[in-house]
Scaffold this active site. Sequence first.
Site, PDB file in Angstrom:
ATOM      1  CB  CYS A 105      97.298   5.424   3.527  1.00 53.19           C
ATOM      2  SG  CYS A 105      97.123   5.653   1.730  1.00 53.19           S
ATOM      3  CD  GLU A 157     102.443   3.644   3.810  1.00 51.50           C
ATOM      4  OE1 GLU A 157     103.196   4.531   4.299  1.00 51.50           O
ATOM      5  OE2 GLU A 157     101.246   3.536   4.097  1.00 51.50           O
TER       6      GLU A 157
END
Length: 233
Positions: A2, A105
């Site tokens: 992340c 992402e």
Amino acid sequence: MCGRYRLSRRKQLIEEYFDSAGEDDWAPRYNVAPTQSVPTIRQHPTEPRRELSLVRWGLIPSWAKDASGAARMINARSETAATTSAFRDALTKRRCLIPADGFYEWKKSGKLKQPYCFEVNDGKVFAFAGLWDRWKDPSGRWIKTCSILTTTPNAVTSAVHDRMPVILDPDSYDLWLDPGLHDVRVVSEMLKPYDAQVMRCYPVSSRVNRVANDDEGCSTPVELTEPQGGLFL
């Protein structure tokens, strides 16, 4: 992993949701990046109250000689955190919640990367499982830093990336923050992929690639015609 996320709520709403309070201010953000100051929720060690405070994203262990490794410590693998020197003590003694309402992402397509935004319950607030530490710089100033734990992907995130941040169930907040809980086995049971049935993802523009872009356009859905390029800046 992340490496970017969104927290578009004002400080007051964050405090209300997590039943916390703090002096540090926070303005809505749409492209939170490593090494920036981010809100965290911690349990007061001796009083029944939660504290909201800003800490730097990118953990610096208390024993580190310098801060050079912080940018590489934005994430901690849940499978190895208990045995990794940088995260071992924090996992047992210094856990926190890191509020968010979305994260990004990138999916590789040849040499290009297409960004996607992931949400829980259509954009509601949630909390990453976080670790924090404090480090004294050469001038003697204490700096607090944090890291987001990651785990294997669920059915939603696996289509884009092979890792995902650990999102805690709200029922686990009290236990995760409990300063008296030092049992790694109990803590590790909370570090699992989040329920894919309440998550969604959608493509967003390559504007999110640039840290300088920090507005609603970073997480606005787009229609894909071909993979979008751009470098992380």
